[in-house]
Design a protein around this motif. Structure first.
Motif, PDB file in Angstrom:
ATOM      1  N   GLN A  61      65.860  83.703  29.494  1.00 54.85           N
ATOM      2  CA  GLN A  61      65.761  82.977  28.018  1.00 54.85           C
ATOM      3  C   GLN A  61      65.731  84.111  27.043  1.00 54.85           C
ATOM      4  O   GLN A  61      66.266  83.916  25.936  1.00 54.85           O
ATOM      5  CB  GLN A  61      64.759  81.841  27.902  1.00 54.85           C
ATOM      6  N   CYS A  62      65.031  85.178  27.314  1.00 56.36           N
ATOM      7  CA  CYS A  62      64.858  86.211  26.245  1.00 56.36           C
ATOM      8  C   CYS A  62      66.142  86.881  26.083  1.00 56.36           C
ATOM      9  O   CYS A  62      66.507  86.935  24.881  1.00 56.36           O
ATOM     10  CB  CYS A  62      63.856  87.203  26.550  1.00 56.36           C
ATOM     11  N   HIS A  63      66.910  86.976  27.130  1.00 56.57           N
ATOM     12  CA  HIS A  63      68.010  87.773  27.158  1.00 56.57           C
ATOM     13  C   HIS A  63      69.052  86.817  26.645  1.00 56.57           C
ATOM     14  O   HIS A  63      69.801  87.310  25.516  1.00 56.57           O
ATOM     15  CB  HIS A  63      68.472  88.290  28.704  1.00 56.57           C
ATOM     16  N   MET A  64      68.907  85.549  26.866  1.00 52.22           N
ATOM     17  CA  MET A  64      70.128  84.653  26.276  1.00 52.22           C
ATOM     18  C   MET A  64      69.722  84.552  24.893  1.00 52.22           C
ATOM     19  O   MET A  64      70.967  84.609  23.890  1.00 52.22           O
ATOM     20  CB  MET A  64      69.856  83.044  26.939  1.00 52.22           C
ATOM     21  N   PHE A  65      68.413  84.542  24.412  1.00 51.28           N
ATOM     22  CA  PHE A  65      68.321  84.359  22.879  1.00 51.28           C
ATOM     23  C   PHE A  65      68.832  85.339  22.104  1.00 51.28           C
ATOM     24  O   PHE A  65      69.504  85.196  21.095  1.00 51.28           O
ATOM     25  CB  PHE A  65      67.101  84.032  22.616  1.00 51.28           C
TER      26      PHE A  65
ATOM     27  N   GLU B  41      74.223  81.455  32.868  1.00 53.81           N
ATOM     28  CA  GLU B  41      74.796  82.095  33.754  1.00 53.81           C
ATOM     29  C   GLU B  41      74.985  84.065  33.654  1.00 53.81           C
ATOM     30  O   GLU B  41      74.880  84.591  34.601  1.00 53.81           O
ATOM     31  CB  GLU B  41      76.415  81.611  34.113  1.00 53.81           C
ATOM     32  N   VAL B  42      75.354  84.054  32.373  1.00 52.24           N
ATOM     33  CA  VAL B  42      75.630  85.602  32.171  1.00 52.24           C
ATOM     34  C   VAL B  42      74.019  86.144  32.325  1.00 52.24           C
ATOM     35  O   VAL B  42      74.162  87.215  32.690  1.00 52.24           O
ATOM     36  CB  VAL B  42      76.209  85.497  30.663  1.00 52.24           C
TER      37      VAL B  42
ATOM     38  N   GLU C  26      73.183  89.064  34.560  1.00 54.62           N
ATOM     39  CA  GLU C  26      72.308  90.594  34.056  1.00 54.62           C
ATOM     40  C   GLU C  26      71.212  90.646  34.561  1.00 54.62           C
ATOM     41  O   GLU C  26      70.560  91.804  34.772  1.00 54.62           O
ATOM     42  CB  GLU C  26      72.231  90.094  32.463  1.00 54.62           C
ATOM     43  N   MET C  27      70.361  89.694  34.880  1.00 55.17           N
ATOM     44  CA  MET C  27      68.846  90.013  35.742  1.00 55.17           C
ATOM     45  C   MET C  27      69.179  90.370  37.045  1.00 55.17           C
ATOM     46  O   MET C  27      68.597  91.191  37.496  1.00 55.17           O
ATOM     47  CB  MET C  27      68.288  88.592  35.675  1.00 55.17           C
ATOM     48  N   ARG C  28      70.062  90.130  37.710  1.00 52.76           N
ATOM     49  CA  ARG C  28      70.494  90.375  38.931  1.00 52.76           C
ATOM     50  C   ARG C  28      70.797  91.949  38.926  1.00 52.76           C
ATOM     51  O   ARG C  28      70.197  92.892  39.896  1.00 52.76           O
ATOM     52  CB  ARG C  28      71.663  90.009  39.841  1.00 52.76           C
ATOM     53  N   ASP C  29      71.792  92.518  37.782  1.00 46.52           N
ATOM     54  CA  ASP C  29      71.901  94.059  37.655  1.00 46.52           C
ATOM     55  C   ASP C  29      70.458  94.815  37.506  1.00 46.52           C
ATOM     56  O   ASP C  29      70.312  95.700  37.847  1.00 46.52           O
ATOM     57  CB  ASP C  29      72.665  94.133  36.729  1.00 46.52           C
ATOM     58  N   LEU C  30      69.735  93.919  36.620  1.00 45.39           N
ATOM     59  CA  LEU C  30      68.545  94.732  36.008  1.00 45.39           C
ATOM     60  C   LEU C  30      67.634  94.719  37.428  1.00 45.39           C
ATOM     61  O   LEU C  30      66.811  95.805  37.450  1.00 45.39           O
ATOM     62  CB  LEU C  30      67.695  93.834  35.259  1.00 45.39           C
ATOM     63  N   MET C  31      67.591  93.995  38.432  1.00 41.26           N
ATOM     64  CA  MET C  31      66.881  94.072  39.577  1.00 41.26           C
ATOM     65  C   MET C  31      67.317  95.414  40.540  1.00 41.26           C
ATOM     66  O   MET C  31      66.256  96.096  40.918  1.00 41.26           O
ATOM     67  CB  MET C  31      66.867  92.997  40.693  1.00 41.26           C
TER      68      MET C  31
END
Ligand code: LA6
Ligand code: MN
Ligand code: MN
Ligand code: MN
Ligand code: MN
Length: 550
Positions: A466-470, A477-478, A482-487
């Motif tokens: 949600q931090c990223h979305m906001f 979904e995006v 992004e979080m999968r890439d960050l992992m």
């Protein structure tokens, strides 16, 4: 201390997470038993271990066979028996200059050697894969070599940031494997590909991987019967140790009756113990598993107080009480918090007593410090939530790497497994070394990935998604992509860090990696800690209840 008075006359509206009750009855836990005791099987185990050491030291064996043997042993959960032999076999292969010429036509061999050497801290360059490239990309003809492509894919997960050949290797291999998964002629290889696409080997919880691999290895045509028998016996004997530890933990939890008094909180003792099987699976860490499992259970209760049940005013009182660490000044706390404080206080003191008796070292300041930091970060999140504040992802993760409870669980794991405990090592861990900083953030991202849907629905601080979305104006979904890439990015930073050995005498690096691995598994599809589904039930059965059939 102006906040010390709670106004008891105001009605407090409390939220609930509606957690399901515990499904692992304490009486059921006490019935756990196994035929596979160490006393009965030690003779046979030692005989088999002798056979395997002979195979590892057999220099007449082709190098690829020895590499594969090391890989099988590790995947089967047997690596800890042969640490020295594995290290010395790998050292020879690392130092042998003829090796690279030999493997120029063998992608599988090159990738396997790369992966095993990296795992054991050798400095092997990504350039070993140059022979498989032309004009800056991997050769198209490699698509036919599913086994080699799979090995390269697994090797990627041991690479570091900035290694561009490896980043290419990832795009190349993950595309080919996803296109071919399900259609590979060799059924065993096809299963391996599917499994690897779910989670790569370096992200897998070791004991569960061992259980899965035992069945697969049994069906492989190059299976060595002595290795398989040893893997099954060892799995079952270690399972017997887990059963005894879980019985002790479960008795303690039942007698404490904290969940009777605090019915709103998670009652997840067995699940907490599974966390510790993930983090510290080897037999010698029994005390660490036992105490840290109790800690995770109590911490989950406190987390529920901060997330859901407590008012901000009460949470401030509780945080103050933890900072004072004084049972003479609990009067300002509401009853449910006094109960919880006393449970935590007694639990901590028992460990402090045990360590002082055994080692004459006082770990109270260290445990207290870790707990105070955790409560402060919990309080920050509660304040953010109640104020409607939306942190940036970076700001959130700085706090979230502590609120995931990893620093305190790691400090406790050190205290309960190191002998002798060293002041300078404790201080090193308390100063949040890079490894802990990175793995704390990684575990926070993974936890949020699995738990934030429920958390946001019941009302919580914006989590990483949600931090990223906001702040980026994206869809969920995006943000998830992004979080999968960050992992993956965090893992690559961790891999770079892992090459620099941690100056700590217990296997703390491995505990941290294992914590991330367990998170990947537990939060793979949902909140596997709080929610009961077939997956979490099967996990318990295969890890703790059912032995492997011999
Ligand atoms: C996670 O739950 C939780 F409660 C833990 C105690 C994690 C265990 C941590 C280890 C083993 P939740 P939150 C390091 O998803 O509120 O509720 O921080 O945690 O997102
Ligand atoms: Mn929570
Ligand atoms: Mn929380
Ligand atoms: Mn919260
Ligand atoms: Mn969570």
């Amino acid at each position: 201390m102006s906040t010390l008075i709670v106004n008891h006359s105001l009605p407090v509206v409390r939220r609930s997470a509606n957690y399901e009750p515990c499904i692992w009855d304490a009486d059921f836990v006490q019935t756990l038993a196994t035929d596979y005791t160490g006393e009965r099987f030690n003779g046979r185990v030692n005989e088999l271990k002798g056979n395997v050491i002979g195979m590892l030291n057999d220099v007449a064996k082709p190098n690829l066979d020895r590499l594969e043997l090391i890989d099988y042993l590790q995947r089967l959960g047997l690596g800890y028996h042969f640490e020295q032999e594995i290290k010395s076999a790998l050292t020879k292969m690392y130092e042998d200059p003829s090796y690279e010429t030999l493997e120029r036509n063998d992608l599988h061999g090159a990738a396997l050697r790369f992966r095993l050497l990296r795992q054991h801290g050798f400095n092997i360059s990504q350039n070993v894969f140059e022979y498989f490239m032309e004009n800056g990309s991997f050769k198209g003809c490699l698509c036919e070599d599913a086994k080699g492509v799979l090995s390269l894919y697994e090797a990627y997960y041991f690479s570091s940031e900035g290694e561009s050949i490896m980043e290419d290797a990832w795009s190349f291999t993950s595309k080919i494997l996803s296109e071919n998964s399900g259609n590979i002629i060799d059924p065993i290889l096809d299963m391996k590909v599917k499994h690897a696409l779910e989670l790569p080997l370096n992200w897998r919880m070791p004991r569960l991987e061992a259980r899965w691999y035992i069945d697969l290895y049994a069906r492989s045509n190059n299976m060595i019967p002595a290795v398989l028998e040893l893997a099954k016996l060892d799995y079952n004997i270690v399972q017997g140790l887990y059963q005894e530890e879980l019985k002790i933990a479960s008795k303690w939890w039942k007698k404490l009756r904290l969940s009777t008094k605090l019915g709103f909180a998670r009652d997840r003792l067995v699940e907490s113990y599974i966390w510790m099987v993930g983090i510290a699976p080897e037999p010698q860490f029994g005390y660490c598993r036992l105490e840290a499992a109790k800690a995770i259970q109590i911490i989950s209760v406190i987390d529920d107080i901060y997330d859901i049940y407590g008012t901000v005013n009460e949470l401030e009182l509780f945080t103050d009480a933890i900072e004072r660490w004084d049972i003479n000044s609990l009067q300002p706390l509401p009853d449910y918090m006094r109960t919880c404080f006393l449970a935590l206080y007694n639990f901590v003191n028992e460990i402090v007593y045990h360590i002082f008796r055994e080692q004459n070292v006082d770990v109270l300041p260290n445990l207290k410090k870790g707990l105070i930091e955790l409560m402060k970060c919990y309080l920050v999140e509660a304040r953010w939530y109640h104020a409607g504040y939306k942190p940036t992802l970076e700001e959130y993760l700085e706090n979230g790497k502590v609120s995931i409870a990893m620093p305190i669980v790691m400090i406790l794991s050190y205290i309960c497994s190191a002998n002798p405990i060293k002041k300078e090592e404790l201080e090193f861990l308390e100063d949040m070394p890079d490894m802990l900083n990175l793995s704390g953030k990684l575990c926070r991202i993974i936890d949020d990935y699995g738990t934030s849907s429920d958390e946001i629905a019941r009302g919580d601080v914006p989590k990483s998604i949600q931090c990223h979305m906001f702040h980026n104006g994206t869809s969920e979904e995006v943000a998830r992509a992004e979080m999968r890439d960050l992992m993956r990015k965090k893992w690559r930073e961790i891999n770079a860090c892992r090459a620099r050995d941690m100056p700590v005498s217990c296997p703390c690096t491995e505990f941290m990696l294992n914590c991330a691995r367990s998170s990947h598994y537990i939060y793979y599809t949902s909140d596997g800690f709080a929610v009961h589904d077939d997956r979490s039930k099967n996990t318990l059965f295969s890890l703790i209840v059912q032995p492997v059939l011999l």
